[in-house]
Scaffold this motif. Structure first.
Motif, PDB file in Angstrom:
ATOM      1  N   VAL A  22       0.841  -1.204   0.000  1.00 51.87           N
ATOM      2  CA  VAL A  22       0.000   0.000   0.000  1.00 51.87           C
ATOM      3  C   VAL A  22       0.876   1.254   0.000  1.00 51.87           C
ATOM      4  O   VAL A  22       0.622   2.213  -0.745  1.00 51.87           O
ATOM      5  N   ILE A  49      -5.445  -4.995   0.231  1.00 51.24           N
ATOM      6  CA  ILE A  49      -4.784  -3.885  -0.471  1.00 51.24           C
ATOM      7  C   ILE A  49      -5.803  -3.077  -1.270  1.00 51.24           C
ATOM      8  O   ILE A  49      -5.775  -1.838  -1.271  1.00 51.24           O
ATOM      9  N   GLN A  52      -7.748  -0.914   1.116  1.00 53.63           N
ATOM     10  CA  GLN A  52      -7.011   0.240   1.645  1.00 53.63           C
ATOM     11  C   GLN A  52      -6.700   1.297   0.592  1.00 53.63           C
ATOM     12  O   GLN A  52      -6.694   2.488   0.895  1.00 53.63           O
ATOM     13  N   THR A  53      -6.458   0.873  -0.646  1.00 51.44           N
ATOM     14  CA  THR A  53      -6.110   1.847  -1.687  1.00 51.44           C
ATOM     15  C   THR A  53      -7.331   2.404  -2.406  1.00 51.44           C
ATOM     16  O   THR A  53      -7.261   3.474  -3.009  1.00 51.44           O
TER      17      THR A  53
END
Length: 201
Positions: A22, A49, A52-53
C-alpha cells in the motif's frame, strides 16, 4: 467505495506485506511482487490492499481455471461491489494453417461459449458505469475491445424501475441490428405496450 467483507484478520507476514505494498502504491511504484506459496493467502492479502487503496483493480491470471477461482474468492470478499470475469469466450480455437508439402489449407475452427461472452459484455458495462470495479481476467484482456466512448454509443443502458420510451428503445435496438421476432432468439426482441424483451446475440 470498495467494502471488504470478511471475518478474517491478516496474520503472519500478511500485515507487513499489505502495509508495504500500500505504501509503495501511494508512492506511485509501478511494479511490486507479492511472494507466497499456494494457500498462503495472497488473494486475501490483495483484497486488503484493494480495500485500503480504493483503486479499481485488474487481476490477470494465466488460465481460465485460476481466473475463475480468484473471481469467486473476490466475489466473496466484495459482495457489495462489482467483481467481473473477463476471459476468452472460445471453448475451442484452432487457427487457420497451411501445409506447403501437401498444398493444403486448414480453415479456422472455433467453438464459442455464449455464457462467457455475456460475462465479458457485463464486465465492459460495469467499467463504463461504475468506478469501483474488480476485473479478474486471463490474458484475453490484453486484446482490444471497445473504447469507452464507442461502447456507450452501441449499448442500451437500462436500470430496474427506470421509466423508458419503448419507441426510442425499439429504434435503438433496430440500429444495433436486433430484429423484431415472435421467437426470442439471439439478436431478436419482442415489444408490447408494457414491456420489451430482447436477447443478446
Amino acid at each position: 467505495m470498495f467494502q471488504l467483507v470478511t471475518n478474517f484478520q491478516p496474520r503472519g507476514d500478511q500485515p507487513y506485506a499489505i502495509q508495504k505494498i500500500v505504501a509503495e502504491i501511494k508512492k506511485k511504484q509501478k511494479e511490486q511482487v507479492l511472494l507466497g506459496a499456494t494457500g498462503t493467502g495472497k488473494t486475501f492479502t490483495m483484497a486488503n490492499i484493494i480495500q485500503q487503496t480504493q483503486k479499481p483493480t485488474l487481476i490477470l491470471a494465466h488460465n481460465k481455471t485460476l481466473a475463475m477461482q480468484i473471481y469467486q474468492e473476490m466475489q466473496g470478499f466484495f459482495p457489495h461491489n462489482k467483481v467481473e470475469y473477463y476471459v476468452s469466450y472460445f471453448d475451442y480455437y484452432q487457427p487457420e494453417a497451411y501445409k506447403p508439402a501437401a498444398d493444403m489449407y486448414i480453415g479456422k475452427k472455433v467453438q464459442r461459449n455464449n455464457n462467457i461472452a455475456k460475462m465479458r459484455l457485463k464486465t465492459l458495462n460495469s467499467l463504463v458505469t461504475d468506478k469501483h470495479v474488480i476485473v479478474v481476467a486471463s490474458v484475453a484482456a490484453i486484446y482490444g475491445c471497445f473504447n469507452p466512448a464507442s461502447y456507450r454509443k452501441v449499448v442500451v443502458h437500462l436500470e430496474k424501475g427506470q421509466i423508458v420510451n419503448l419507441n426510442l428503445i425499439q429504434e435503438k435496438l433496430l440500429l444495433l441490428g436486433y430484429k423484431n421476432d415472435k421467437k426470442i432468439i439471439p439478436g431478436s426482441y419482442q415489444i408490447n405496450e408494457n414491456s420489451i424483451c430482447f436477447m443478446l446475440g
